[in-house]
Structures are given as structure tokens and as C-alpha cells.
Design a protein around this motif. Structure first.
Motif, PDB file in Angstrom:
ATOM      1  N   MET A   1       0.578  -1.219  -0.402  1.00  0.00           N
ATOM      2  CA  MET A   1      -0.077   0.060   0.141  1.00  0.00           C
ATOM      3  C   MET A   1       1.080   1.359  -0.078  1.00  0.00           C
ATOM      4  SD  MET A   1      -2.974   1.230   2.799  1.00  0.00           S
ATOM      5  CE  MET A   1      -2.049   2.303   3.789  1.00  0.00           C
ATOM      6  N   SER A   2       0.317   2.082  -1.094  1.00  0.00           N
ATOM      7  CA  SER A   2       1.712   3.455  -0.644  1.00  0.00           C
ATOM      8  C   SER A   2       1.120   4.066  -0.076  1.00  0.00           C
ATOM      9  CB  SER A   2       1.170   4.369  -2.145  1.00  0.00           C
ATOM     10  OG  SER A   2       0.172   5.166  -1.891  1.00  0.00           O
ATOM     11  N   ARG A   3       1.974   4.633   1.007  1.00  0.00           N
ATOM     12  CA  ARG A   3       1.171   5.892   2.125  1.00  0.00           C
ATOM     13  C   ARG A   3       2.070   7.024   1.514  1.00  0.00           C
ATOM     14  NH1 ARG A   3       4.757   3.791   7.184  1.00  0.00           N
ATOM     15  NH2 ARG A   3       6.270   3.784   5.641  1.00  0.00           N
ATOM     16  N   THR A   4       1.539   7.640   2.311  1.00  0.00           N
ATOM     17  CA  THR A   4       2.333   9.599   2.398  1.00  0.00           C
ATOM     18  C   THR A   4       3.274  10.151   3.213  1.00  0.00           C
ATOM     19  OG1 THR A   4       0.021  10.240   0.536  1.00  0.00           O
ATOM     20  CG2 THR A   4       1.996  11.791   1.063  1.00  0.00           C
ATOM     21  N   VAL A   5       4.626  10.433   3.192  1.00  0.00           N
ATOM     22  CA  VAL A   5       5.136  10.698   3.563  1.00  0.00           C
ATOM     23  C   VAL A   5       5.020  11.453   4.042  1.00  0.00           C
ATOM     24  CG1 VAL A   5       7.382   9.756   5.794  1.00  0.00           C
ATOM     25  CG2 VAL A   5       5.639   7.951   4.546  1.00  0.00           C
ATOM     26  N   ALA A   6       5.864  11.869   4.980  1.00  0.00           N
ATOM     27  CA  ALA A   6       6.396  13.693   5.775  1.00  0.00           C
ATOM     28  C   ALA A   6       7.580  13.255   5.929  1.00  0.00           C
ATOM     29  CB  ALA A   6       6.168  14.644   5.954  1.00  0.00           C
ATOM     30  N   LYS A   7       8.486  13.603   5.372  1.00  0.00           N
ATOM     31  CA  LYS A   7      10.283  14.133   6.028  1.00  0.00           C
ATOM     32  C   LYS A   7      10.166  15.747   7.419  1.00  0.00           C
ATOM     33  CE  LYS A   7      12.638  10.523   3.881  1.00  0.00           C
ATOM     34  NZ  LYS A   7      13.036   9.744   4.647  1.00  0.00           N
ATOM     35  N   ILE A   8       9.515  15.746   8.274  1.00  0.00           N
ATOM     36  CA  ILE A   8      10.250  16.627   8.786  1.00  0.00           C
ATOM     37  C   ILE A   8      11.216  16.980   9.914  1.00  0.00           C
ATOM     38  CG2 ILE A   8       8.106  17.805  10.695  1.00  0.00           C
ATOM     39  CD1 ILE A   8       6.296  16.778   9.627  1.00  0.00           C
ATOM     40  N   ALA A   9      11.316  18.406   9.941  1.00  0.00           N
ATOM     41  CA  ALA A   9      12.287  19.221  10.947  1.00  0.00           C
ATOM     42  C   ALA A   9      11.711  19.484  12.395  1.00  0.00           C
ATOM     43  CB  ALA A   9      13.711  20.189  10.883  1.00  0.00           C
ATOM     44  N   ALA A  33      -0.766  19.124   2.623  1.00  0.00           N
ATOM     45  CA  ALA A  33       0.703  19.439   3.186  1.00  0.00           C
ATOM     46  C   ALA A  33       1.337  19.342   2.179  1.00  0.00           C
ATOM     47  CB  ALA A  33       0.522  18.239   4.278  1.00  0.00           C
ATOM     48  N   ARG A  34       2.624  20.372   1.872  1.00  0.00           N
ATOM     49  CA  ARG A  34       3.216  20.364   1.118  1.00  0.00           C
ATOM     50  C   ARG A  34       4.689  20.403   1.624  1.00  0.00           C
ATOM     51  NH1 ARG A  34       0.978  24.961  -2.423  1.00  0.00           N
ATOM     52  NH2 ARG A  34       0.250  24.960  -1.933  1.00  0.00           N
ATOM     53  N   PRO A  35       6.149  20.544   1.095  1.00  0.00           N
ATOM     54  CA  PRO A  35       6.900  21.059   1.764  1.00  0.00           C
ATOM     55  C   PRO A  35       7.257  22.807   1.847  1.00  0.00           C
ATOM     56  CG  PRO A  35       7.635  19.917  -0.369  1.00  0.00           C
ATOM     57  CD  PRO A  35       6.097  20.168  -0.054  1.00  0.00           C
ATOM     58  N   THR A  50       4.243  19.173  18.435  1.00  0.00           N
ATOM     59  CA  THR A  50       5.474  20.443  18.697  1.00  0.00           C
ATOM     60  C   THR A  50       5.535  20.794  17.161  1.00  0.00           C
ATOM     61  OG1 THR A  50       6.831  19.243  19.898  1.00  0.00           O
ATOM     62  CG2 THR A  50       7.769  19.498  18.345  1.00  0.00           C
ATOM     63  N   GLU A  51       6.275  21.983  17.006  1.00  0.00           N
ATOM     64  CA  GLU A  51       6.130  22.884  15.845  1.00  0.00           C
ATOM     65  C   GLU A  51       7.222  22.015  15.059  1.00  0.00           C
ATOM     66  OE1 GLU A  51       5.287  26.715  16.133  1.00  0.00           O
ATOM     67  OE2 GLU A  51       7.045  27.059  14.627  1.00  0.00           O
ATOM     68  N   GLY A  52       6.432  21.516  13.966  1.00  0.00           N
ATOM     69  CA  GLY A  52       7.700  21.629  12.844  1.00  0.00           C
ATOM     70  C   GLY A  52       7.791  21.685  11.449  1.00  0.00           C
ATOM     71  N   ILE A  53       8.645  21.200   9.998  1.00  0.00           N
ATOM     72  CA  ILE A  53       8.192  21.857   9.314  1.00  0.00           C
ATOM     73  C   ILE A  53       8.228  20.923   8.422  1.00  0.00           C
ATOM     74  CG2 ILE A  53      10.567  22.728   8.489  1.00  0.00           C
ATOM     75  CD1 ILE A  53       9.774  25.583   6.946  1.00  0.00           C
ATOM     76  N   ILE A  54       7.515  20.689   6.813  1.00  0.00           N
ATOM     77  CA  ILE A  54       7.475  19.798   6.023  1.00  0.00           C
ATOM     78  C   ILE A  54       9.149  20.206   4.791  1.00  0.00           C
ATOM     79  CG2 ILE A  54       6.459  18.263   4.400  1.00  0.00           C
ATOM     80  CD1 ILE A  54       4.072  19.508   5.340  1.00  0.00           C
ATOM     81  N   LEU A  55       9.933  19.107   4.841  1.00  0.00           N
ATOM     82  CA  LEU A  55      11.350  19.448   4.109  1.00  0.00           C
ATOM     83  C   LEU A  55      10.650  17.990   3.426  1.00  0.00           C
ATOM     84  CD1 LEU A  55      13.548  18.028   7.120  1.00  0.00           C
ATOM     85  CD2 LEU A  55      13.338  20.755   6.229  1.00  0.00           C
ATOM     86  N   ALA A  56      10.150  17.329   2.677  1.00  0.00           N
ATOM     87  CA  ALA A  56       9.633  16.751   1.003  1.00  0.00           C
ATOM     88  C   ALA A  56       8.699  15.971   1.958  1.00  0.00           C
ATOM     89  CB  ALA A  56      11.128  15.767   1.090  1.00  0.00           C
ATOM     90  N   VAL A  57       8.543  15.913   0.915  1.00  0.00           N
ATOM     91  CA  VAL A  57       6.738  14.437   0.981  1.00  0.00           C
ATOM     92  C   VAL A  57       7.834  13.455   0.281  1.00  0.00           C
ATOM     93  CG1 VAL A  57       4.205  14.375   0.399  1.00  0.00           C
ATOM     94  CG2 VAL A  57       4.730  16.167   1.077  1.00  0.00           C
ATOM     95  N   THR A  58       7.470  11.865   0.650  1.00  0.00           N
ATOM     96  CA  THR A  58       7.276  11.228  -0.099  1.00  0.00           C
ATOM     97  C   THR A  58       6.569   9.571  -0.243  1.00  0.00           C
ATOM     98  OG1 THR A  58       8.940   9.742   1.351  1.00  0.00           O
ATOM     99  CG2 THR A  58      10.104  11.411  -0.027  1.00  0.00           C
ATOM    100  N   GLU A  59       7.148   9.156  -0.772  1.00  0.00           N
ATOM    101  CA  GLU A  59       5.926   7.191   0.140  1.00  0.00           C
ATOM    102  C   GLU A  59       6.427   6.360   0.616  1.00  0.00           C
ATOM    103  OE1 GLU A  59       4.097   6.547  -4.234  1.00  0.00           O
ATOM    104  OE2 GLU A  59       2.719   8.236  -3.370  1.00  0.00           O
ATOM    105  N   HIS A  60       7.773   6.662   0.940  1.00  0.00           N
ATOM    106  CA  HIS A  60       9.306   5.434   1.379  1.00  0.00           C
ATOM    107  C   HIS A  60       9.216   6.279   2.997  1.00  0.00           C
ATOM    108  CE1 HIS A  60       8.264   3.787  -1.819  1.00  0.00           C
ATOM    109  NE2 HIS A  60       8.764   4.429  -2.831  1.00  0.00           N
ATOM    110  N   SER A  61       9.242   5.535   3.635  1.00  0.00           N
ATOM    111  CA  SER A  61      10.235   5.580   4.865  1.00  0.00           C
ATOM    112  C   SER A  61      10.821   3.974   5.602  1.00  0.00           C
ATOM    113  CB  SER A  61       9.005   5.862   6.526  1.00  0.00           C
ATOM    114  OG  SER A  61       9.766   5.764   7.113  1.00  0.00           O
ATOM    115  N   SER A  62      12.457   4.274   4.941  1.00  0.00           N
ATOM    116  CA  SER A  62      13.124   3.425   5.696  1.00  0.00           C
ATOM    117  C   SER A  62      12.926   3.281   7.080  1.00  0.00           C
ATOM    118  CB  SER A  62      14.472   3.923   5.353  1.00  0.00           C
ATOM    119  OG  SER A  62      15.149   5.151   6.196  1.00  0.00           O
TER     120      SER A  62
END
Ligand code: ADP
Ligand code: ZN
Length: 750
Positions: A1-9, A33-35, A50-62
Motif C-alpha cells: 500500500m502506498s503511503r504519503t510520508v513527510a520528512k519533518i524537521a 501538506a507541501r514542503p 510540537t511544531e515542525g516544517i515539512i522538508l519533503a513529501v515521499t512515499e517511503h520510509s526506512s
């Protein structure tokens, strides 16, 4: 299943935990949600919001655990571009901060959120009114209304004449009530709508002025720099122009060229140089294209100026250090004026240097960085001499005005001759001449505030700050002793609290010189400018205006009087004591003294009349003072670079520091030593880095915290910085150092 993952600082991440964290974007937020947008996320074991900022939006997470989900998206539009997000990573690596520290520095405070996710300032808009029917119809309606509803009639009259008018002004001018306007809206004759409004700092923009006609020397320099700036290639240039040579005129022409090419320009100036006079000059050429970013603007004004830059409405950004983050795009040029100034380096988190950020931006955007100065940073000059920077010179003052005639007065002789005051016989005579001729004088004191110490004549007792390792300073305005580091204050006693002896007031400060002047020249007005007198907002400008308009004979001041000021009628400058900054125990001490003295002297004789300067010192043979008196930067550079070579200090190496602070001095010292040993263990084999310390900072205790530092001298590169970062993280994590603050810093000022 594809997921939407955000990389967040994440803002709550400490330095050693900082990395992009993976979060799931729930389906209902996927659209939003956008970078570059800020979010709320649950963080750490307690799932604290907590506050954060989206750095990138991808489909995968390791990440192999179940991901937590984003709670809310706070922004409607990205507040940072991808380019700016990359800059945040650059800053983390270069200045040892977290990504979020960098993000916060890039955004105007008006855009920050509080704990509940509320913005500090709102976008401002105003209500506008315009006709919703055509003018003939409106005219007919006006005539019909003129008897029964004269209010509505006059509103229609105004709108026929002006098309659209802010509702507020409309009601004010017609003297009508709001319900008259609402009635017209209801009848479909008038439309009310919201228009974005900008809170702008008060700048008077008059007629646009033509660009200054450049002198042949300025023209040549302009041509050279402009050619580089039009290459669309990353590069750096140094402009060495003596005081009064017209660097500003060259900047104005360069900016006009970039605007014509559709590019934006950032001009950084030191805090004290950003005077209304300066903003006025640029506004007179570039009008509303100028945006000013400065710490004394209100949060609303700052945010609106930022927004005007971001939307491309303003393409000439003038500001202090943090203006280097202005979202100007596409960028054509960054100018840093008085580039040697230490105010370009932040001593708070993130501890960035605006010059390095500017260099990074120019490299990424393929544009030119122009460093301008009358007394360049020795490191910059070295780069120019090595050909790493293009190099340009303005050797003559505008209109061939002579540099001031400078005299050095030996204060030891004065003392021997029985003059224990702070004004020498010679300076007194020169001041007298100026008073008689109706010309003005500026006296400079290299100290903050009133700076008088109170000491016991019997036992030598001096008041010290209970929280910091410094003496307290006496301020006569409120008769209190004050700590300039932490703000502690107390009343002085009648007699020495230790032995009951009589207390003496000693030292030289602006207040004391002011008093002395009033005794020497009874009835002559003296204006004092220091941290005390300019504390209320706007008083800095008011004092300068008074000095100019009322032709007050003498102005006494601190650092504030050294830069940027341009008064035609000032023909005498006095440096009360040139010694104080020379022995600051920092490799830049000589450079700072030279720069300071040159700048002060350069305030004299900027009009038609020739200028003079008097430099008082206890060390008249000091080479730096002699060179500064002659305004001979090349000679200063030649001797200074030799000293740097011998000392093995920058530019022959670079400097990183690890600072440790805490309440227990021994613990601080031991931790700092352990860090040194650890660094030696790693870097020891590598002969290219030298590690020194632990050494106390020049003021070891501030606010009850002791501060020690380990220094790393070497060739800087990602490897060396990485090693230092690794050691800092290791010690931060270590439980036994939990009561200490440990951080790394790139070339600190202290
Ligand atoms: P700098 O920044 O190099 O110390 P400024 O740019 O402040 O020097 O110039 C010094 C003075 O000379 C200012 O009053 C400025 O208006 C004047 N000036 C310099 N160049 C020109 C020019 N090309 N035309 C008219 N005035 C000039
Ligand atoms: Zn203190």
C-alpha cells in the motif's frame, strides 16, 4: 500500500537528536501538506505536540516502526522555498544549530506561531469601496439621492471622482456614517471588498531623484563590478574605498542595473549604520521597491516588509544581519557594507555569520557577493590579494576632499603636565576654535554607557555584579549601579560597605566627559549619545536631527557616533582614548582598533570645510594607532598580515570553538578539558589542527554561569566540522554533563 510520508524537521529536537523525522500524512491532509509548510506533530515518547516544517513529501520510509501522523498543517502556503530549506541544512552543518533553529531565523517573528498554533501577527487588509454600477447610472442616482440622503449622495460623488477609495477615508471625507455606505452596498450601487495592506515603517518618499553622476574613478569601479555582476556566475568581489569615497553612489548604480535586469538585491549594513538618512537616500532612488528589515521595526511592519519581498513587490532589501535571509528571488547581487563589522556574526542561536550565508546564497543563485569597506577584514583582503575575490579600489574622497589632518596626543605627557582630566590641552584648543567658528565637533569614547566605577579610596573596594564577573557601572541619571551583562542593578552606599571609607567615582565615560566639557566650556550645549540616551525607540534619530538642525556645538558618544553619519558642518573629531580596544585578547583586536579609529576620523570634514582629528592615547608609539591616524589601510594590512602569519591565526587557519557553561565552575572546566582531550584523541594524529584550552571567556561568569572554551585552529572543512559536531553531541548526550550547556561555534567574536 502506498503511503504519503513527510520528512519533518522538528522544533523540539535538541542538537544531538536533530534529523528529519518521518510522519504519515493522513488522507484528509494530503491535499494541504507541501514542503515548506509548518505542521504540528506528536514528538518523542510523551507525544508532545510540537511544531515542525515539512522538508519533503515521499512515499517511503526506512523507519521500521509504525509511523506517527501529522496532526495539523499550520500554513496555507509554503513559508520557505526548497532553496531556503537547503540553506537550513547548510546552516546546521556550518554553524552547529538544528534545522529548525535555522528555519526560525529565516522567518520574520510575525510569522512565528505560539504554543496553540496562533500566528503572532495577522495579515492586514483594509476595506475598499468602489462603484458597482457604471458612472452615468451613479450620477443619476446621486442626483436622486441628493435631497433625501445627502450622505449617500456625497459618497457616490467621491466614488465617481476616485473609482476606489478605502472605506475609512470615504466616511471621513464625506462625514457620513457607515450605514449610508452599507445602504448603497445593499442597493447594489457600491461594492465593498478587502485589499491587502502593508504596515510600512515611516519613510518619506518624495520625487524620484536621478542617479548620482559618478566621478571617473567611481565609474571605472562601477563598470568593473557591474560586468562581474552581469555574468550570472557565483563570485565575490571586495571594494576597498576610503571613507567618503562614494561607495554608496556605486551601490546605487549597481542596484539600478540589477533592477533593470529584473533581479533583486540585498544590501546589508551594520546595525548602527541603518539610519533614516540612509534609508531616505535609497528610497529617493528606488521608491517603494525598497524594503527595510531591521530589528527596531514592529513585528507587523517586519512581516509586511518581508511579504513585500516574497511577493516581488519590493526588490531592494536593505537591512541588518538577518536581512540576508530575505526571500528575494531571483537574486542578482548581495552587497555587504562595512563587511568587517562583527555585528554580522550572531552570538545567539543560530550562531551564523551573515557573510557565510550570503556567500552560500550567491553560490547557489549564481550571482555576485560584493563586500565593501573602508577598512576591510584582513581575511577578506587576503582573499582579494590572492585573487580569490575580484578587487576594486576607490582611493580618493568625493570632490577631492582632503582626509582630515590628524594629530596624536600623548596622554602620559598631559598627566605629567598636571592635567588629570580626559580632555587634553590640544583637544581643548581645537574645540574652542570650532565653537568660535560655529563649526561642530564629535567626541568618541570607546565605552558603553556612562561607565564610571565606584571604588573605595581607603581599601580599594569596587562594586561587582553578584551574578557576573564584572564591575558594576555607575549611571548618574538614576543614581544606580548597573551590570551591562545581566542587567542587575543596585543603589550605591553612602560609604564603603567594607571599611566605611569614602567612595570615589573613577573611570571615563560619556557622562563624565559631558560633565567635563560643561565645566571647560560653560554655556555651550553638549549632546550625549550612548546606550542610555538612545534607549527609547526613535530617540537615536531625534538626537541626530537635533545635532544637525540646531547645530549643537559638541556631540559626545560611543560606537554609535562612528559610522555612517554624514554631517557637513563637522570639522573636528576627537578620540578620547584610543587604547581601550587594543588589548582585548582576540586576534581581531588590532583590526578592530584600526577600523574604529579610521571610521571616527572619517566623520570629520565631509563638507566643504577641511576636517581635523585629535587622537588621545597613552601609547602614541603603537603602530596600529599611527597607521589609523594616517588612514593608511595598506600599511596596516601589510603589518597585520605578518603578525597573523606568525601567530598562525586567520586567514592562515580557521577557528572553531566549543563552549561549555554551567553553574559549577569546576565542572565546567573539567568538561571543557575532557572535550579537549577527546578532540586531541581524534585529531591528534592529524597535524593540521591545533587544539587550545580550556580558557575562560573574557568575562568568565555571566548570570551565575561560568563559561570556558576549547579552541580548534585548523583548515576548516566538512570533515573537521563533522568531528567537532560529533564530539559535542557525544558530550551533550552524556548524563554526567546534563547540567551543562555545550555548543560549538564557528569563529566566535569573543
Ligand atoms: P562612503 O560610503 O564611501 O564613505 P559616501 O557614499 O557616503 O562615501 O559618499 C560621501 C559623500 O560624497 C556623500 O555626501 C555623497 O553624497 C557624496 N558623493 C559621493 N559620490 C558622489 C557622486 N558621484 N555624486 C554626488 N555626490 C557624491
Ligand atoms: Zn551581571
Amino acid at each position: 500500500m502506498s503511503r504519503t510520508v513527510a520528512k519533518i524537521a522538528v522544533s523540539a529536537a535538541t542538537y544531538w537528536l536533530d534529523k528529519p523525522y518521518d510522519y504519515l500524512i493522513p488522507p484528509e491532509l494530503e491535499e494541504k501538506a507541501r514542503p515548506g509548510m509548518r505542521v504540528h506533530v506528536p514528538f518523542s515518547r510523551g507525544n508532545r505536540r510540537t511544531e515542525g516544517i515539512i522538508l519533503a513529501v515521499t512515499e517511503h520510509s526506512s523507519y521500521d516502526q509504525p509511523l506517527k501522523a501529522v496532526l495539523t498543517v499550520l500554513d496555507e502556503e509554503p513559508v520557505l522555498s526548497e532553496k531556503q530549506l537547503r540553506l537550513a541544512f547548510f546552516m546546521r552543518e556550518r554553524f552547529f544549530c538544528t534545522v529548525y533553529d535555522a528555519v526560525r531565523a529565516m522567518l520574520p517573528a510575525g510569522l512565528w506561531f505560539d504554543e496553540e498554533g496562533r500566528r503572532r501577527t495577522r495579515d492586514k487588509s483594509i476595506e475598499m469601496a468602489r462603484l458597482a454600477i457604471d458612472p452615468e447610472e451613479a450620477e443619476a442616482l446621486r442626483a436622486a439621492k441628493s435631497m433625501r440622503s445627502p450622505g449617500q449622495a456625497s459618497i457616490l460623488e467621491q466614488l465617481c471622482a476616485f473609482e476606489c477609495v478605502p472605506s475609512h477615508d470615504l466616511l471621513l471625507h464625506t462625514g457620513t456614517k457607515r450605514n449610508a455606505l452599507k445602504a448603497l452596498e445593499k442597493a447594489g450601487a457600491v461594492e465593498l471588498y478587502q485589499k491587502e495592506a502593508y504596515r510600512r515603517p515611516q519613510i518619506h518618499i518624495g520625487e524620484k531623484e536621478p542617479l548620482p553622476v559618478l566621478t571617473p574613478e567611481q565609474e571605472k569601479v562601477f563598470d568593473g563590478i557591474d560586468a562581474l555582476a552581469r555574468e550570472d556566475r557565483a563570485g565575490a568581489a571586495l571594494l576597498f574605498g576610503i571613507t567618503g569615497s562614494g561607495k554608496t553612489s556605486v551601490y546605487i548604480h549597481l542596484i539600478a542595473r540589477q533592477l533593470a535586469r529584473g533581479r533583486a538585491v540585498i544590501l546589508l549594513v551594520p546595525e548602527i549604520a541603518l539610519t533614516p538618512q540612509m534609508i531616505q537616500t535609497f528610497s529617493s532612488h528606488f521608491g517603494d521597491e525598497v524594503a527595510v528589515l531591521h530589528s527596531s521595526l514592529s513585528a507587523g511592519e517586519r512581516y509586511d516588509e518581508w511579504k513585500r519581498v516574497k511577493t516581488g513587490k519590493a526588490r531592494v532589501v536593505i537591512g541588518t544581519r538577518s536581512a540576508v535571509f530575505a526571500p528575494a528571488d531571483p537574486l542578482g547581487l548581495i552587497i555587504i557594507d562595512e563587511e568587517q563589522e562583527e555585528t554580522y556574526k550572531s552570538e545567539n542561536i543560530p550562531r551564523y555569520n551573515a557573510r557565510d550565508v550570503a556567500k552560500y546564497r550567491c553560490a547557489k543563485d549564481g550571482c555576485l557577493l560584493l563586500l565593501g569597506s573602508a577598512t576591510p577584514d584582513v581575511v577578506s583582503m587576503h582573499s582579494a590579494m590572492n585573487g580569490r575575490y575580484a578587487y576594486f579600489e576607490l582611493k580618493n574622497r568625493f570632490n577631492e576632499r582632503e582626509l582630515p589632518a590628524v594629530e596624536i596626543v600623548d596622554m602620559k605627557q598631559e598627566l605629567r603636565g598636571g592635567n588629570g582630566g580626559s580632555i587634553s590641552g590640544h583637544l581643548r584648543e581645537e574645540l574652542q576654535k570650532n565653537i568660535e567658528r560655529g563649526e561642530q565637533s564629535i567626541l568618541f569614547i570607546n565605552r558603553r554607557g556612562a561607565n564610571r566605577l565606584i571604588s573605595c579610596g581607603e581599601c580599594g573596594f569596587v562594586y561587582k555584579c553578584p551574578r557576573c564577573s564584572v564591575s558594576l557601572t555607575y549611571h548618574s541619571t538614576n543614581h544606580r549601579l548597573l551590570c551591562h551583562y545581566c542587567g542587575y542593578s543596585q543603589r550605591p552606599d553612602e560609604a564603603c560597605p567594607e571599611c566605611g571609607g569614602a567612595l570615589k567615582y573613577i573611570g571615563v565615560g560619556t557622562q563624565m566627559v559631558e560633565t567635563e566639557l560643561k565645566e571647560l566650556f560653560p554655556g555651550v550645549e553638549v549632546l550625549r549619545m550612548d546606550a542610555d540616551t538612545v534607549a527609547p525607540a526613535g530617540s537615536h534619530e531625534k538626537l541626530l536631527d537635533r545635532f544637525r538642525n540646531e547645530k549643537i556645538p559638541i556631540m559626545v558618544g560611543t560606537q554609535m557616533v562612528t559610522k555612517g553619519l554624514n554631517f557637513e558642518n563637522v570639522t573636528l573629531v576627537g578620540v578620547i582614548s584610543a587604547d581601550q580596544s587594543l588589548y582585548a585578547g582576540n586576534y581581531r583586536a588590532g583590526e578592530r582598533s584600526f577600523s574604529l579609529i579610521t571610521q571616527v576620523v572619517g566623520r570629520s570634514g565631509r563638507g566643504e570645510k577641511p576636517g581635523r582629528a585629535v587622537i588621545q592615547t597613552f601609547t602614541p608609539e603603537n603602530e596600529t594607532i599611527v597607521q589609523a591616524a594616517k588612514q593608511d589601510y595598506p600599511a596596516f594590512y601589510r603589518s597585520e598580515i605578518e603578525i597573523r602569519k606568525l601567530q598562525h591565526s586567520p586567514p592562515f587557519c580557521e577557528l572553531l570553538a566549543v563552549t561549555v557553561s554551567g553553574m559549577n565552575e569546576e565542572h565546567v572546566y573539567l568538561a571543557c578539558r575532557a572535550i579537549r582531550l577527546r578532540l586531541e584523541g581524534i585529531l591528534g594524529k592529524d597535524q593540521s589542527a591545533e587544539i587550545l584550552g580550556p580558557a575562560p571567556l573574557s568575562v568568565v561568569k555571566v548570570n551565575n554561569r561560568y563559561r570556558y572554551r576549547t579552541m580548534i585552529y585548523g583548515r576548516q572543512n566538512a570533515g573537521l566540522r563533522g568531528t567537532v559536531a560529533g564530539v559535542v553531541m557525544e558530550f551533550c548526550r552524556d548524563r554526567q554533563y546534563a547540567d551543562l550547556a555545550i555548543y560549538a561555534d564557528n569563529d566566535p567574536n569573543d
